[in-house]
Design a protein around this motif. Structure first.
Motif, mmCIF file in Angstrom:
data_model
loop_
_atom_site.group_PDB
_atom_site.id
_atom_site.type_symbol
_atom_site.label_atom_id
_atom_site.label_comp_id
_atom_site.label_asym_id
_atom_site.label_seq_id
_atom_site.Cartn_x
_atom_site.Cartn_y
_atom_site.Cartn_z
ATOM 1 N N GLY A 92 53.981 66.936 22.530
ATOM 2 C CA GLY A 92 53.205 67.943 23.248
ATOM 3 C C GLY A 92 51.779 67.497 23.486
ATOM 4 O O GLY A 92 51.510 66.320 23.756
ATOM 5 N N ILE A 93 50.841 68.441 23.345
ATOM 6 C CA ILE A 93 49.438 68.148 23.644
ATOM 7 C C ILE A 93 48.592 68.183 22.365
ATOM 8 O O ILE A 93 47.371 68.355 22.425
ATOM 9 C CB ILE A 93 48.875 69.121 24.699
ATOM 10 N N GLY A 94 49.242 67.991 21.229
ATOM 11 C CA GLY A 94 48.549 68.091 19.954
ATOM 12 C C GLY A 94 47.445 67.074 19.751
ATOM 13 O O GLY A 94 46.533 67.302 18.946
ATOM 14 N N ARG A 95 47.514 65.956 20.445
ATOM 15 C CA ARG A 95 46.471 64.927 20.291
ATOM 16 C C ARG A 95 45.447 64.960 21.424
ATOM 17 O O ARG A 95 44.550 64.118 21.469
ATOM 18 C CB ARG A 95 47.118 63.548 20.216
ATOM 19 N N TRP A 96 45.589 65.917 22.311
ATOM 20 C CA TRP A 96 44.621 66.009 23.408
ATOM 21 C C TRP A 96 43.265 66.470 22.884
ATOM 22 O O TRP A 96 43.173 67.288 21.952
ATOM 23 C CB TRP A 96 45.097 67.012 24.445
ATOM 24 N N SER A 97 42.228 65.994 23.537
ATOM 25 C CA SER A 97 40.889 66.512 23.282
ATOM 26 C C SER A 97 40.627 67.702 24.204
ATOM 27 O O SER A 97 41.379 67.958 25.156
ATOM 28 C CB SER A 97 39.850 65.423 23.546
ATOM 29 N N GLU A 98 39.559 68.423 23.921
ATOM 30 C CA GLU A 98 39.169 69.518 24.804
ATOM 31 C C GLU A 98 38.923 69.003 26.216
ATOM 32 O O GLU A 98 39.310 69.633 27.203
ATOM 33 C CB GLU A 98 37.892 70.177 24.264
ATOM 34 N N ALA A 99 38.267 67.857 26.322
ATOM 35 C CA ALA A 99 37.973 67.284 27.631
ATOM 36 C C ALA A 99 39.258 66.935 28.372
ATOM 37 O O ALA A 99 39.354 67.128 29.600
ATOM 38 C CB ALA A 99 37.098 66.044 27.484
ATOM 39 N N ASP A 100 40.267 66.437 27.669
ATOM 40 C CA ASP A 100 41.566 66.152 28.290
ATOM 41 C C ASP A 100 42.137 67.426 28.918
ATOM 42 O O ASP A 100 42.630 67.407 30.052
ATOM 43 C CB ASP A 100 42.562 65.638 27.245
ATOM 44 N N PHE A 101 42.086 68.507 28.153
ATOM 45 C CA PHE A 101 42.671 69.767 28.609
ATOM 46 C C PHE A 101 41.891 70.323 29.802
ATOM 47 O O PHE A 101 42.489 70.784 30.787
ATOM 48 C CB PHE A 101 42.674 70.769 27.455
ATOM 49 N N VAL A 102 40.579 70.283 29.727
ATOM 50 C CA VAL A 102 39.748 70.787 30.834
ATOM 51 C C VAL A 102 40.018 69.993 32.104
ATOM 52 O O VAL A 102 40.162 70.554 33.192
ATOM 53 C CB VAL A 102 38.254 70.734 30.452
ATOM 54 N N ASN A 103 40.119 68.676 31.986
ATOM 55 C CA ASN A 103 40.371 67.861 33.178
ATOM 56 C C ASN A 103 41.770 68.078 33.741
ATOM 57 O O ASN A 103 41.969 68.001 34.949
ATOM 58 C CB ASN A 103 40.146 66.377 32.855
ATOM 59 N N ALA A 104 42.733 68.363 32.880
ATOM 60 C CA ALA A 104 44.082 68.649 33.366
ATOM 61 C C ALA A 104 44.080 69.913 34.216
ATOM 62 O O ALA A 104 44.636 69.944 35.321
ATOM 63 C CB ALA A 104 45.045 68.797 32.191
ATOM 64 N N LEU A 105 43.428 70.969 33.720
ATOM 65 C CA LEU A 105 43.469 72.242 34.431
ATOM 66 C C LEU A 105 42.518 72.305 35.625
ATOM 67 O O LEU A 105 42.860 72.890 36.655
ATOM 68 C CB LEU A 105 43.142 73.397 33.468
ATOM 69 N N LEU A 106 41.348 71.714 35.490
ATOM 70 C CA LEU A 106 40.339 71.868 36.542
ATOM 71 C C LEU A 106 40.319 70.726 37.552
ATOM 72 O O LEU A 106 39.747 70.879 38.640
ATOM 73 C CB LEU A 106 38.946 72.011 35.919
ATOM 74 N N ARG A 107 40.938 69.599 37.214
ATOM 75 C CA ARG A 107 40.935 68.473 38.156
ATOM 76 C C ARG A 107 42.330 67.911 38.416
ATOM 77 O O ARG A 107 42.491 67.043 39.273
ATOM 78 C CB ARG A 107 40.028 67.344 37.633
ATOM 79 N N HIS A 127 39.485 76.741 39.866
ATOM 80 C CA HIS A 127 38.374 77.656 40.141
ATOM 81 C C HIS A 127 37.924 78.421 38.894
ATOM 82 O O HIS A 127 37.018 79.250 38.964
ATOM 83 C CB HIS A 127 38.790 78.656 41.219
ATOM 84 N N ALA A 128 38.564 78.167 37.755
ATOM 85 C CA ALA A 128 38.286 78.933 36.536
ATOM 86 C C ALA A 128 37.024 78.429 35.832
ATOM 87 O O ALA A 128 36.515 77.333 36.091
ATOM 88 C CB ALA A 128 39.476 78.856 35.593
ATOM 89 N N LYS A 129 36.540 79.248 34.917
ATOM 90 C CA LYS A 129 35.365 78.896 34.117
ATOM 91 C C LYS A 129 35.768 77.931 33.001
ATOM 92 O O LYS A 129 36.804 78.110 32.356
ATOM 93 C CB LYS A 129 34.756 80.148 33.495
ATOM 94 N N VAL A 130 34.918 76.953 32.756
ATOM 95 C CA VAL A 130 35.176 75.987 31.684
ATOM 96 C C VAL A 130 35.315 76.704 30.340
ATOM 97 O O VAL A 130 36.177 76.353 29.523
ATOM 98 C CB VAL A 130 34.060 74.923 31.631
#
Length: 306
Positions: A92-107, A127-130
């Protein structure tokens, strides 16, 4: 002379390919995320608004919070399989960083630096807030880890080439943050934010062009189901003028239509999520949906005679 022409053409061709390569690079955000205490209650609300379980819950089991993926999503470009987004560190995404997750959703960019296919509706999440995305990530880390990877997408050439999505993004991807309308109420703006970001309602309720981009002039006006199962309804006032704000709100809570019938198909999974939202957020979404101006959608195919 011919030799010069050929050299010039080759030079131009190479320059064009280099320019295309640069233009289609996956573009992650450069993030410096300051430490903060996440709001898990907000993360849960965002999670329900986003309908994460609709696609990512393991099929044919009752726990909507087991996000092991596997659901097939048919499309004109092939079949996508929802990935495991549970906190499992291997699958899954257990080793993702916050930045990984933000870039997945926002970019729409993976931790490996590749484009995500827009079957993942980052085109709305962008279009969501960080801060909301960070709260969502914190909440998702509290859910049960699920082992096992989804199968690979089944996409024919050239749709299986992720680099091509750089061109698609240039044509159809708008990553501007949501901007409130100062002429509208705070409640209307909250509804607009939820519907157009995490709710990603337009992703299913809008027709698409041959390249899979939403047709902006017919946003929310319905169209052929991308999975090939009939027609997705028009949710503007062209079709739902008789619905009140209360009708919209009750529908998001119960899945019941004003005439007493109940929703079916993929929308039942959506209602499982919107029913978990706060009454205030459902009311805000209802106010916004009721305000959508009438838009003529694409014509429905004629029913076969007999």
């Amino acid at each position: 002379m011919l030799r010069r022409v050929l050299i010039s053409l080759c030079t131009l061709g190479i320059a064009a390919l280099m320019a295309l390569w640069w233009l289609t690079l996956p573009r992650a955000m450069s993030l410096a995320l300051a430490p903060r205490t996440p709001d898990l209650a907000n993360g849960q609300e965002v999670f329900n608004a986003g309908g994460c379980t609709s696609c990512h819950a393991v099929p044919n089991q009752p726990d909507r919070l087991k996000l092991g993926g596997g659901l097939p999503l048919a499309s004109p470009f092939g079949t996508f399989y929802a990935p495991n987004i549970s906190p499992d560190p291997t699958d899954g995404i257990g080793r993702w960083s916050e930045a990984d997750f933000v870039n997945a959703l926002l970019r729409g960019v993976s931790p490996a630096g590749t484009h995500y296919f827009p079957a993942f509706p980052y085109t709305s999440y962008a279009h969501a807030k960080v801060e909301d995305v960070r709260d969502l990530f914190a909440y998702m880390k509290t859910l049960p880890p699920v082992s096992g990877k989804s199968r690979d997408h089944e996409l024919p050439f050239p749709f299986n080439l992720r680099r091509n999505l750089g061109v698609w993004k240039l044509l159809f991807f708008d990553d501007k943050p949501f901007t409130p309308d100062p002429s509208r109420s705070a409640q209307w703006n909250r509804g607009a934010y939820l519907v157009n970001t995490f709710g990603h309602c337009a992703e299913c309720h809008s027709p698409r062009n041959l390249l899979g981009g939403l047709i902006a002039a017919q946003r929310f006006a319905g169209g052929p189901d991308p999975e090939g199962h009939g027609f997705v309804p028009n949710i503007t006032q062209k079709s739902l003028a008789d619905w009140s704000e209360s009708d919209f709100g009750y529908f998001l809570e119960s899945g019941q239509l004003p005439d007493g019938d109940s929703v079916g198909g993929a929308m039942t999974r959506v209602i499982r999520n919107t029913s978990q939202l706060s009454a205030e957020d459902r009311a805000a979404m209802a106010i916004y949906l009721k305000s959508l101006p009438p838009v003529e959608g694409p014509p429905k195919p004629a029913k076969p005679a007999g």
